[in-house]
Enzyme design. Structure first.
Site, short mmCIF file in Angstrom:
data_model
loop_
_atom_site.label_atom_id
_atom_site.label_comp_id
_atom_site.label_asym_id
_atom_site.label_seq_id
_atom_site.Cartn_x
_atom_site.Cartn_y
_atom_site.Cartn_z
N THR A 70 34.95 73.02 32.47
CA THR A 70 34.85 72.96 33.98
C THR A 70 35.54 74.08 34.81
OG1 THR A 70 35.38 70.61 33.39
CG2 THR A 70 36.49 71.36 35.36
N GLN A 178 26.68 71.60 25.65
CA GLN A 178 25.91 70.51 24.83
C GLN A 178 24.96 71.08 23.82
OE1 GLN A 178 26.94 67.59 24.47
NE2 GLN A 178 28.51 67.21 26.22
N CYS A 320 33.32 61.92 31.54
CA CYS A 320 33.93 62.62 32.65
C CYS A 320 33.41 62.29 33.99
CB CYS A 320 33.74 64.03 32.41
SG CYS A 320 32.41 64.74 31.53
N1 PMP Z 1 29.33 70.64 31.09
C1 PMP Z 1 28.74 69.79 30.31
C2 PMP Z 1 27.39 69.56 30.15
C3 PMP Z 1 29.61 68.68 29.82
O1 PMP Z 1 29.16 67.84 28.99
C4 PMP Z 1 30.94 68.95 30.08
C5 PMP Z 1 32.06 67.71 29.43
N2 PMP Z 1 31.74 66.50 29.46
C6 PMP Z 1 31.47 69.82 30.77
C7 PMP Z 1 30.79 70.80 31.44
C8 PMP Z 1 33.09 70.14 30.89
O2 PMP Z 1 33.70 70.54 30.02
P1 PMP Z 1 35.34 70.45 29.77
O3 PMP Z 1 35.61 68.99 29.21
O4 PMP Z 1 35.70 71.40 28.79
O5 PMP Z 1 35.76 70.72 31.07
#
Ligand code: PMP
Length: 378
Positions: A70, A178, A320
């Site tokens: 993020t 991913q 998320c």
């Molecule tokens: N990009 C993708 C494609 C994700 O699947 C995620 C997590 N769900 C994120 C970004 C964000 O990652 P993080 O939880 O480490 O902030």
């Protein structure tokens, strides 16, 4: 318990946890301190950075340790768009992106940037003709994920990079969250990309941004000047060192793991699609660890709960994004019909899963199916 929600997060590898504890016990010093222990702590972190460089086969790019993808996505997009403002205002992306990209771009729209979304064809592939139509001299940034976290769709990174060769001014950012550890990354022609440790056996709050023209981006975090001045704040050395460890573990035997994950995916896909009223949404050629299907006419939440009651953890959407709207956007962009969108569920695997768990899933599926069969739209 059977854990099939590995796109949301994975179980930390025991070796990652023990290294994390050891570093916190023995190297809890501030990596910016001038004394011997500070210098040694810093050295440990720099060794981890250089190991990551080797794992990713990087050349000139910089690696910034962050708190996850993020932050990496926010930093790359905001920093690059603002830095390139004088050259143009158009940003190209897709409706499939994670909220950490889409919401950042929405904020940039308020600063005057214009965001355009590439369409997808009926077969779920990106419409490269539409992408070509969107390209112009006003475009400064293209942000596209490698693997979609809801459907497992693989986006054509090499092809996009090839098209962008005619536009050297455009910065190409890729969210590789991913794909890392599941399939080879495509980094040729990519100007920056994000990874997140907790998606492949690492820790939550652990990520990197790899960027080729660091000096050209606008700073978004200010303070003591850590991470080349782009990500101030006392370095979390134990987290950063174990990022490199998790990356190494996830890269080892990747081909073998990928083949194993594909087998799980094919097995589940071939199984569920035999049942009337079940629509397979994921593509057989999609990412090896993601299956998405719908109980047409039934809410996905009901199905997730039914599995959960039987000790099997699956998901309706990306954890998320509790906002259903985001899921709808992704599935709509990929032409999934409306009644199938509501009933869609995601099953996602990691290297920790076993053949016995796949069998357990199938048995639970049969039970749940027979309970809801009457309600399905066939
Ligand atoms: N990009 C993708 C494609 C994700 O699947 C995620 C997590 N769900 C994120 C970004 C964000 O990652 P993080 O939880 O480490 O902030």
């Amino acid at each position: 318990m059977i854990y099939f929600d590995n796109c949301a997060t994975t179980k930390p590898d025991p070796a990652v946890l023990s290294t994390y504890t050891k570093i916190n016990e023995e190297f809890y010093f501030n990596a910016a301190s001038p004394h011997k222990m500070g210098l040694e702590t810093n050295q440990l972190q720099e060794e981890a950075r250089s190991q990551i460089r080797t794992i990713l086969k990087l050349d000139h790019q910089s690696i910034i340790f962050t708190s996850g993808a993020t932050e990496s996505n926010n930093m790359a997009l905001t920093g690059m768009a603002r830095a390139k403002k004088a050259f143009g205002s158009t940003i190209i992306t897709t409706k499939l992106e994670h909220p950490s990209v889409l919401e950042t771009l929405r904020t940039l729209e308020q600063e005057g940037f214009v965001v355009k979304y590439v369409k997808f064809k009926e077969d779920g592939t990106m419409d490269m003709d539409h992408f070509a139509e969107l390209l112009s001299n006003d475009v400064i940034l293209v942000s596209v994920m490698h693997v979609n976290n809801v459907m497992g769709a693989i986006l054509p990174i090499s092809e996009i990079a090839e098209r962008l060769k005619d536009y050297p001014k455009i910065h190409f950012h890729v969210d590789c969250v991913q794909s890392f550890g599941k399939m080879p990354l495509v980094i040729e022609g990519v100007d920056s990309f994000s990874l997140s440790g907790h998606k492949f056996g690492g820790l939550k709050g652990q990520g990197i941004l790899v960027i080729s023209q660091l000096r050209n981006i606008t700073q978004t975090i200010f303070g003591g000047g850590q991470e080349y001045g782009y990500r101030s704040g006392t370095s979390n050395v134990a987290v950063n060192v174990t990022m490199s460890k998790a990356m190494r573990l996830a890269s080892e035997n990747m081909d073998m793991q990928r083949a194993r994950l594909y087998q799980f995916k094919q097995d589940i896909e071939n199984f569920v699609k035999q049942f009337p009223g079940i629509r397979l949404n994921s593509h057989p050629n999609g990412a090896p660890h993601i299956v998405n299907f719908s109980f047409v006419g039934i809410k996905g939440e009901v199905i997730v709960n039914a599995f959960s009651e039987r000790g099997i953890m699956i998901s309706t959407t990306s954890a998320c994004s509790s906002k259903r709207a985001k899921l709808n956007e992704t599935l709509t962009a990929l032409h999934v019909p409306e009644d199938a969108i509501t009933g869609s569920v995601r099953v996602s695997f990691s290297k920790d899963n076993t053949v016995e768990e796949i069998a357990g899933f199938k048995a639970a599926f049969k039970e749940i199916y027979s309970q809801v069969e009457e309600l399905l739209k066939k």
